[in-house]
Design an enzyme around this catalytic site. Sequence first.
Site, PDB file in Angstrom:
ATOM      1  N   CYS A  14       0.789  -0.954   0.207  1.00  0.00           N
ATOM      2  CA  CYS A  14      -0.354  -0.170   0.474  1.00  0.00           C
ATOM      3  C   CYS A  14       1.078   0.951  -0.076  1.00  0.00           C
ATOM      4  O   CYS A  14       1.880   1.014  -0.145  1.00  0.00           O
ATOM      5  CB  CYS A  14      -0.414  -0.047   1.019  1.00  0.00           C
ATOM      6  SG  CYS A  14       0.277   0.366   2.642  1.00  0.00           S
TER       7      CYS A  14
ATOM      8  N   HIS B 260       6.623  -7.064   7.449  1.00  0.00           N
ATOM      9  CA  HIS B 260       7.258  -8.356   7.679  1.00  0.00           C
ATOM     10  C   HIS B 260       7.092  -9.390   6.161  1.00  0.00           C
ATOM     11  O   HIS B 260       6.265 -10.331   5.756  1.00  0.00           O
ATOM     12  CB  HIS B 260       6.019  -9.038   8.093  1.00  0.00           C
ATOM     13  CG  HIS B 260       5.532  -8.886   9.392  1.00  0.00           C
ATOM     14  ND1 HIS B 260       6.524  -8.496  10.893  1.00  0.00           N
ATOM     15  CD2 HIS B 260       4.646  -7.820  10.204  1.00  0.00           C
ATOM     16  CE1 HIS B 260       6.414  -8.290  11.698  1.00  0.00           C
ATOM     17  NE2 HIS B 260       4.877  -7.400  11.339  1.00  0.00           N
TER      18      HIS B 260
ATOM     19  N   HIS C 187       4.024   1.856  10.747  1.00  0.00           N
ATOM     20  CA  HIS C 187       2.852   1.596  11.823  1.00  0.00           C
ATOM     21  C   HIS C 187       3.065   2.587  12.766  1.00  0.00           C
ATOM     22  O   HIS C 187       2.063   2.954  13.934  1.00  0.00           O
ATOM     23  CB  HIS C 187       3.256   0.612  12.556  1.00  0.00           C
ATOM     24  CG  HIS C 187       2.626  -0.710  11.932  1.00  0.00           C
ATOM     25  ND1 HIS C 187       1.390  -1.235  11.507  1.00  0.00           N
ATOM     26  CD2 HIS C 187       3.645  -1.873  11.573  1.00  0.00           C
ATOM     27  CE1 HIS C 187       2.270  -2.745  10.868  1.00  0.00           C
ATOM     28  NE2 HIS C 187       3.357  -3.006  10.733  1.00  0.00           N
TER      29      HIS C 187
ATOM     30  N   GLU D 193       0.812  -1.585  15.707  1.00  0.00           N
ATOM     31  CA  GLU D 193       0.067   0.946  15.285  1.00  0.00           C
ATOM     32  C   GLU D 193      -0.973   1.264  16.730  1.00  0.00           C
ATOM     33  O   GLU D 193      -0.630   2.154  16.889  1.00  0.00           O
ATOM     34  CB  GLU D 193      -1.272  -0.058  14.071  1.00  0.00           C
ATOM     35  CG  GLU D 193      -1.645   1.757  13.672  1.00  0.00           C
ATOM     36  CD  GLU D 193      -2.833   1.567  12.747  1.00  0.00           C
ATOM     37  OE1 GLU D 193      -2.583   0.596  11.829  1.00  0.00           O
ATOM     38  OE2 GLU D 193      -4.122   2.140  13.235  1.00  0.00           O
TER      39      GLU D 193
ATOM     40  N   THR E 196      -6.373   1.288  11.271  1.00  0.00           N
ATOM     41  CA  THR E 196      -6.167   2.343   9.858  1.00  0.00           C
ATOM     42  C   THR E 196      -6.951   0.508   9.495  1.00  0.00           C
ATOM     43  O   THR E 196      -8.332   0.509   8.721  1.00  0.00           O
ATOM     44  CB  THR E 196      -5.016   2.388   9.800  1.00  0.00           C
ATOM     45  OG1 THR E 196      -4.157   1.480  10.134  1.00  0.00           O
ATOM     46  CG2 THR E 196      -4.676   3.761   9.679  1.00  0.00           C
TER      47      THR E 196
ATOM     48  N   CYS F  64      -8.261   2.606   6.796  1.00  0.00           N
ATOM     49  CA  CYS F  64      -7.381   3.060   5.511  1.00  0.00           C
ATOM     50  C   CYS F  64      -8.269   2.632   4.554  1.00  0.00           C
ATOM     51  O   CYS F  64      -8.410   0.845   4.924  1.00  0.00           O
ATOM     52  CB  CYS F  64      -6.567   3.271   5.761  1.00  0.00           C
ATOM     53  SG  CYS F  64      -5.782   2.779   3.998  1.00  0.00           S
TER      54      CYS F  64
ATOM     55  N   SER G 120       1.370 -13.936   6.341  1.00  0.00           N
ATOM     56  CA  SER G 120       0.951 -12.938   6.656  1.00  0.00           C
ATOM     57  C   SER G 120      -0.801 -12.762   6.468  1.00  0.00           C
ATOM     58  O   SER G 120      -1.428 -14.369   6.035  1.00  0.00           O
ATOM     59  CB  SER G 120       0.906 -12.457   5.085  1.00  0.00           C
ATOM     60  OG  SER G 120      -0.033 -11.344   4.623  1.00  0.00           O
TER      61      SER G 120
ATOM     62  N   ASN H 146      -3.314 -11.248   5.854  1.00  0.00           N
ATOM     63  CA  ASN H 146      -4.150 -10.480   5.208  1.00  0.00           C
ATOM     64  C   ASN H 146      -4.134 -10.928   3.682  1.00  0.00           C
ATOM     65  O   ASN H 146      -5.129 -11.117   2.842  1.00  0.00           O
ATOM     66  CB  ASN H 146      -3.219  -8.693   4.006  1.00  0.00           C
ATOM     67  CG  ASN H 146      -2.134  -8.869   4.428  1.00  0.00           C
ATOM     68  OD1 ASN H 146      -2.207  -8.234   3.125  1.00  0.00           O
ATOM     69  ND2 ASN H 146      -0.906  -8.705   5.105  1.00  0.00           N
TER      70      ASN H 146
ATOM     71  N   SER I 171       2.263  -6.948   1.931  1.00  0.00           N
ATOM     72  CA  SER I 171       4.118  -6.613   1.905  1.00  0.00           C
ATOM     73  C   SER I 171       4.756  -7.615   1.336  1.00  0.00           C
ATOM     74  O   SER I 171       6.119  -8.417   1.005  1.00  0.00           O
ATOM     75  CB  SER I 171       4.763  -7.228   3.412  1.00  0.00           C
ATOM     76  OG  SER I 171       3.745  -8.043   3.422  1.00  0.00           O
TER      77      SER I 171
HETATM   78 FE1  F3S Z   1      -0.549   1.946   4.492  1.00  0.00          FE
HETATM   79 FE2  F3S Z   1      -1.249   3.540   5.764  1.00  0.00          FE
HETATM   80 FE3  F3S Z   1      -3.138   2.184   4.788  1.00  0.00          FE
HETATM   81  S1  F3S Z   1       0.124   1.198   5.746  1.00  0.00           S
HETATM   82  S2  F3S Z   1      -2.573   0.011   4.812  1.00  0.00           S
HETATM   83  S3  F3S Z   1      -1.958   3.015   3.465  1.00  0.00           S
HETATM   84  S4  F3S Z   1      -2.745   3.228   6.681  1.00  0.00           S
END
Ligand code: F3S
Length: 283
Positions: free
Chosen positions: A12, A41, A76, A128, A166, A194, A222, A224, A266
């Site tokens: 991201c 990670h 983070h 975070e 987030t 986010c 991971s 996610n 990641s």
């Molecule tokens: Fe990435 Fe920042 Fe969103 S680290 S997941 S863009 S809060």
Amino acid sequence: MEILRAKTAGFCFGVRRAVDTVYQQVEKSREPVYTFGPIIHNEQVVADLEARGVQVVERAEELEKLSGGTVIIRSHGVPKSVCDKIHACGLKCVDATCPFVKKIHRIAERESQKGRHVVIIGNDGHPEVEGIKGWCSGPVTVLGTAREAEEFAPKEGTTLCIVSQTTFNYNKFKDLVEILEKKRYDSIVLNTICSATEERQAEAREIAAQVDTMIVIGGSHSSNTRKLYEICKQECENTYHIQTSVDLDKKPFQCIGRVGITAGASTPNNIIEEVQKHVRVEF
Ligand code: F3S
């Protein structure tokens, strides 16, 4: 062969920015470069940085032993005390906290100074969340479940400032906020979720529904990436989770027709590219 590669695959914005920051610092710094915790990670990236001399500092106490250099804060973020300590130890601090996380720090710091009790909707113990907590000068509580929200009972007259981690699930956040609002405290609610994770998942779902084979790239630990795999598997039976292009040769692939590719948060771009090339050449 037609390959559909997700635009949101991999890093991201915040993670990319943090990783780029480390590579830039390595290029320009003559002194040692440290990251406070692994920058992401991903074993390959951390190993590559280590080979370039970047060391990982795990705890604040270790900072005292360093005799100069630059410490980079990952996306983070960290508690204020860590930033202060880096400076107090005479080290240079390069803050690569994601701007979306930094915004929460500012809110927490400001509202806390005004006397509001900060409530973080998120997973206690997540780096975070630990970072956000560390910008509050007054009371702060982390709530991650409906039960915790129901049991939360600060004394009458308390004013609240509710924010979220987030990466927290939006529906869960909404449910918890509803529970808190019934308690009738004077509260301000800021949805600080986010959208990067959600967008990556939505695009993966959309692509998986259109292809015959779906490849999800990401670390085996991971969470996610696992989530992406589950989403894709629902849409495309022929979905595979791999870590790098090497795995493509090991698995009993049925790489047929249209192929979709996505990757966890990641996974670096070069790994995604290698997989894409490999699929094109080998299948
Ligand atoms: Fe990435 Fe920042 Fe969103 S680290 S997941 S863009 S809060």
